[in-house]
Motif scaffolding. Structure first.
Motif, PDB file in Angstrom:
ATOM      1  N   ILE A 134       0.849  -1.284   0.000  1.00  0.00           N
ATOM      2  CA  ILE A 134       0.110   0.153  -0.022  1.00  0.00           C
ATOM      3  C   ILE A 134       0.972   1.330  -0.060  1.00  0.00           C
ATOM      4  N   ARG A 144      -9.093  -4.112   4.265  1.00  0.00           N
ATOM      5  CA  ARG A 144      -9.657  -4.635   3.146  1.00  0.00           C
ATOM      6  C   ARG A 144      -8.506  -5.208   2.336  1.00  0.00           C
ATOM      7  N   VAL A 145      -7.428  -4.835   2.331  1.00  0.00           N
ATOM      8  CA  VAL A 145      -6.182  -5.175   1.457  1.00  0.00           C
ATOM      9  C   VAL A 145      -5.598  -6.575   1.745  1.00  0.00           C
ATOM     10  N   LEU A 186      -2.982   5.346   0.184  1.00  0.00           N
ATOM     11  CA  LEU A 186      -3.538   5.985   1.296  1.00  0.00           C
ATOM     12  C   LEU A 186      -2.823   7.072   1.430  1.00  0.00           C
ATOM     13  N   GLU A 245      -9.959   5.063   9.093  1.00  0.00           N
ATOM     14  CA  GLU A 245     -10.025   5.025   7.556  1.00  0.00           C
ATOM     15  C   GLU A 245      -8.861   4.042   7.258  1.00  0.00           C
ATOM     16  N   THR A 299      -8.609  -4.093  -2.495  1.00  0.00           N
ATOM     17  CA  THR A 299      -7.635  -3.082  -2.904  1.00  0.00           C
ATOM     18  C   THR A 299      -8.430  -1.694  -2.210  1.00  0.00           C
ATOM     19  N   CYS A 300      -7.364  -0.611  -2.082  1.00  0.00           N
ATOM     20  CA  CYS A 300      -7.812   0.640  -1.313  1.00  0.00           C
ATOM     21  C   CYS A 300      -7.368   1.752  -2.204  1.00  0.00           C
ATOM     22  N   SER A 360      -8.618   5.417  -3.805  1.00  0.00           N
ATOM     23  CA  SER A 360      -9.386   6.445  -3.924  1.00  0.00           C
ATOM     24  C   SER A 360     -10.034   6.494  -5.324  1.00  0.00           C
ATOM     25  N   SER A 407      -8.819   0.449   5.540  1.00  0.00           N
ATOM     26  CA  SER A 407      -8.399   0.103   4.288  1.00  0.00           C
ATOM     27  C   SER A 407      -7.401  -0.993   4.137  1.00  0.00           C
ATOM     28  N   SER A 415      -1.364  -2.555  -4.280  1.00  0.00           N
ATOM     29  CA  SER A 415      -2.738  -2.954  -3.793  1.00  0.00           C
ATOM     30  C   SER A 415      -3.823  -1.770  -3.421  1.00  0.00           C
ATOM     31  N   GLY A 416      -2.988  -0.771  -3.184  1.00  0.00           N
ATOM     32  CA  GLY A 416      -3.844   0.389  -2.344  1.00  0.00           C
ATOM     33  C   GLY A 416      -2.686   1.637  -2.428  1.00  0.00           C
TER      34      GLY A 416
END
Length: 207
Positions: free
Chosen positions: A80, A118-119, A103, A111, A124-125, A127, A115, A100-101
């Motif tokens: 991430i 979730r990963v 942030l 948040e 994925t995270c 926006s 997030s 995968s994300g």
């Protein structure tokens, strides 16, 4: 995140400390390891890292360029990207390279934890801003947002020159240079000079 091992790769120790507290206290992470550079992360000897949080802007190899070597080193650990801005093109590039994300560092503790969870569950995270990335985005589209004078200032910025020296080179006041720098950051969607340099180099505005 409970019972998971997380590796934070960020060159700012204060940010690492704050994030570590969030992940331990709110996320109930099993363990947190830290690295202050891509090189230190690649030399990491422990096994069993469940997710890697990778700062986008670091000395040496930056976060975007570091995705591939970190993925090669930690083959099963999702990555991430952490950033101070929501640049849709940086998000798209991170996603393309296998992150995968993405942030924002200003995200709330809840948040961030949600997030990361979730990963960890295989999601994925990113926006919704990632969908705004323009695949045809190039140096012309960004440089068109800058005046010729701002482009000159940007060139000196990318050489690492301070405002005082830029002012001397371009025969203007330091205050005028500061105004130009502020306009450049806004036009490039950058939060600081280092990020502006990265964007300018990545998009081919400077070399």
């Amino acid at each position: 995140m409970q019972n998971k091992h997380i590796l934070i790769v960020d060159d700012h120790s204060l940010f690492r400390t704050g994030l570590k507290m969030i992940l331990m206290q709110i996320g109930k992470a099993r363990g947190i390891s830290e690295a202050n550079s891509i090189k230190e992360a690649l030399d990491f000897s422990e096994s069993g890292v469940d997710v890697i949080l990778l700062d986008i802007q670091m000395p040496g190899i930056n976060g975007i360029d570091g995705i591939k070597p970190v993925r090669d080193r930690f083959k099963t650990s999702p990555i991430i990207i952490l950033s101070a801005s929501n640049d849709p093109n940086a998000m798209a590039e991170a996603k393309k390279l296998g992150a995968s994300g993405y942030l924002n560092k200003a995200a709330s503790a809840d948040e961030m934890v949600a997030s990361i969870n979730r990963v960890l569950r295989g999601g994925t995270c990113f926006s919704s801003d990632v969908d705004k990335a323009n695949p045809q985005h190039n140096a012309n589209s960004l440089s068109n947002n800058l005046t010729p004078r701002q482009l000159e200032v940007l060139m000196y910025l990318c050489e690492g020159k301070p405002n005082k020296l830029i002012a001397r080179e371009l025969e203007m006041s330091e205050n005028t240079v500061r105004v130009h720098v502020s306009a450049i950051l806004s036009a490039l969607g950058a939060s600081n000079r280092s990020e502006a340099m990265l964007i300018a180099q990545r998009e081919g505005i400077t070399v």
